[in-house]
Design a protein around this motif. Structure first.
Motif, PDB file in Angstrom:
ATOM      1  N   PHE A 256     -58.920 -39.308 -41.393  1.00  0.00           N
ATOM      2  CA  PHE A 256     -60.334 -40.102 -41.461  1.00  0.00           C
ATOM      3  C   PHE A 256     -61.415 -39.117 -41.592  1.00  0.00           C
ATOM      4  O   PHE A 256     -62.178 -39.133 -42.358  1.00  0.00           O
ATOM      5  N   VAL A 257     -61.326 -38.245 -40.344  1.00  0.00           N
ATOM      6  CA  VAL A 257     -62.645 -37.172 -40.311  1.00  0.00           C
ATOM      7  C   VAL A 257     -62.464 -36.321 -41.382  1.00  0.00           C
ATOM      8  O   VAL A 257     -63.448 -35.895 -42.043  1.00  0.00           O
ATOM      9  N   ARG A 258     -61.185 -35.853 -41.913  1.00  0.00           N
ATOM     10  CA  ARG A 258     -61.554 -35.029 -43.063  1.00  0.00           C
ATOM     11  C   ARG A 258     -61.936 -35.616 -44.480  1.00  0.00           C
ATOM     12  O   ARG A 258     -62.497 -35.190 -45.049  1.00  0.00           O
ATOM     13  N   MET A 259     -61.405 -37.038 -44.438  1.00  0.00           N
ATOM     14  CA  MET A 259     -62.230 -37.848 -45.618  1.00  0.00           C
ATOM     15  C   MET A 259     -63.679 -37.996 -45.313  1.00  0.00           C
ATOM     16  O   MET A 259     -64.490 -37.741 -46.196  1.00  0.00           O
ATOM     17  N   ALA A 260     -64.116 -37.982 -44.097  1.00  0.00           N
ATOM     18  CA  ALA A 260     -65.571 -38.230 -44.025  1.00  0.00           C
ATOM     19  C   ALA A 260     -66.199 -36.776 -44.397  1.00  0.00           C
ATOM     20  O   ALA A 260     -67.342 -36.939 -45.015  1.00  0.00           O
ATOM     21  N   GLY A 261     -65.677 -35.687 -44.010  1.00  0.00           N
ATOM     22  CA  GLY A 261     -66.342 -34.568 -44.513  1.00  0.00           C
ATOM     23  C   GLY A 261     -66.301 -34.454 -45.998  1.00  0.00           C
ATOM     24  O   GLY A 261     -67.317 -33.744 -46.601  1.00  0.00           O
ATOM     25  N   ARG A 262     -65.097 -34.885 -46.630  1.00  0.00           N
ATOM     26  CA  ARG A 262     -65.353 -34.552 -48.072  1.00  0.00           C
ATOM     27  C   ARG A 262     -66.220 -35.660 -48.688  1.00  0.00           C
ATOM     28  O   ARG A 262     -66.966 -34.910 -49.569  1.00  0.00           O
ATOM     29  N   ILE A 263     -66.648 -36.895 -48.148  1.00  0.00           N
ATOM     30  CA  ILE A 263     -67.460 -37.713 -48.744  1.00  0.00           C
ATOM     31  C   ILE A 263     -68.976 -37.024 -48.523  1.00  0.00           C
ATOM     32  O   ILE A 263     -69.633 -37.112 -49.446  1.00  0.00           O
ATOM     33  N   SER A 264     -69.027 -36.550 -47.275  1.00  0.00           N
ATOM     34  CA  SER A 264     -70.220 -35.985 -47.082  1.00  0.00           C
ATOM     35  C   SER A 264     -70.686 -34.893 -47.823  1.00  0.00           C
ATOM     36  O   SER A 264     -71.991 -34.914 -48.313  1.00  0.00           O
ATOM     37  N   ARG A 265     -69.834 -34.107 -48.215  1.00  0.00           N
ATOM     38  CA  ARG A 265     -70.041 -32.952 -49.228  1.00  0.00           C
ATOM     39  C   ARG A 265     -70.568 -33.326 -50.367  1.00  0.00           C
ATOM     40  O   ARG A 265     -70.974 -32.290 -51.232  1.00  0.00           O
ATOM     41  N   LEU A 266     -70.251 -34.646 -50.785  1.00  0.00           N
ATOM     42  CA  LEU A 266     -70.622 -34.991 -52.295  1.00  0.00           C
ATOM     43  C   LEU A 266     -72.399 -35.145 -52.436  1.00  0.00           C
ATOM     44  O   LEU A 266     -72.816 -35.113 -53.478  1.00  0.00           O
ATOM     45  N   PHE A 267     -73.016 -35.344 -51.175  1.00  0.00           N
ATOM     46  CA  PHE A 267     -74.412 -35.653 -51.032  1.00  0.00           C
ATOM     47  C   PHE A 267     -75.301 -34.552 -50.946  1.00  0.00           C
ATOM     48  O   PHE A 267     -74.716 -33.454 -50.550  1.00  0.00           O
TER      49      PHE A 267
END
Length: 294
Positions: A256-267
């Motif tokens: 989950f936290v790795r996915m959150a990091g990947r999504i965050s970097r899109l912004f």
């Protein structure tokens, strides 16, 4: 002002040896993602780590400052915390002094009484040092779990910028460990002094389960918040909080936290850093207009 607060004030006159602050853009360029709002994922765990030191735990649990309590004013408490982080890391000397004065006004009301199980005073630099150490540790630990490991050189560079997390208040410069090895020794020694009794545990479980929010918010997010909070805690504090954990939960947490990091970097950066930029903007607006800062 109480006699206790006055004594701490006189004992801890601070020289302002703050490093030249980096802007949000410069921090992101030097440590990509270090101020991303994903740090909010570990907020509950960081609170538990701070309050696991008994004098800090009882200072918060017994605090007379209801307007700054996460249980009574959760959104104001969150704004105040992120404003402090933003000012400490990015504020000018004048802004740090202004926010110190505002925070000191609230801290003057936080001290133990004859009925308190432990002695505490919000002006105690030793207690503030532990809180600041948790804040620094939380930045680095969350970043590395969500994004990537930092090199030793990167950690050293960020560490040199981080002492205002304590010295913006009553922590003296000579109290802040000089390097990462010194901090690690302080940190490991501090972990040995943590103890969560039943009263403080009950207070912290209210935070972990979001019981200070509306019933709907508790239902929707309470179980998730307990899960993510438990994942960011060291195992010894999971045990003291009586929070269950296993290998399967660890794998789910890491995914989950790795996915959150990947999504965050899109912004775009300003959106990623909104948790800091908005409180800093609001602080500067209030300061300019002479409005209360907390």
């Amino acid at each position: 002002m109480t006699a206790q607060a006055s004594a701490f004030d006189k004992k801890n006159r601070l020289e302002n040896q703050w490093p030249a602050p980096l802007s949000a853009k410069e921090l992101d360029r030097t440590f990509p993602g270090i101020l991303d709002s994903t740090v909010m994922l570990s907020a509950g765990a960081n609170i538990i780590m701070q309050l696991a030191l008994p004098a800090v735990g009882y200072g918060v649990a017994e605090s007379r400052v209801k307007s700054g309590s996460v249980l009574h004013r959760p959104f104001k408490r969150t704004r105040t915390t992120f404003t402090y982080l933003a000012v400490a890391m990015m504020g000018t000397n004048e802004e740090k002094l202004a926010y110190r004065k505002a925070v000191n006004g609230a801290h003057r009301q936080v001290y133990s009484t004859d009925s308190s199980p432990v002695e505490y005073n919000a002006f105690d630099p030793e207690l503030q040092m532990w809180v600041a150490a948790c804040l620094y540790w939380g930045f680095v630990d969350t970043y590395q779990k969500v994004n990537r490991p930092l090199s030793h050189a990167e950690q050293e560079a960020f560490y040199r910028l981080s002492h205002p997390l304590g010295t913006t208040l009553q922590v003296r410069q000579d109290m802040w460990p000089k390097d990462l090895d010194g901090f690690e020794a302080y940190w490991q020694n501090g972990l040995k002094h943590l103890s969560i009794d039943e009263r403080v545990r009950e207070f912290l479980m209210i935070i972990a389960d979001l019981k200070f929010l509306s019933p709907v918010s508790q239902f929707l997010f309470g179980r998730f918040n307990r899960f993510i909070t438990t994942g960011f805690l060291p195992q010894e504090l999971r045990d003291q909080m009586q929070l269950e954990w296993n290998d399967d939960k660890q794998r789910k947490f890491e995914r989950f936290v790795r996915m959150a990091g990947r999504i965050s970097r899109l912004f775009p950066r300003p959106i990623r850093q909104a948790a800091y930029l908005l409180p800093l903007w609001d602080f500067r607006r209030r300061l300019k207009k002479g409005k209360p800062l907390i």
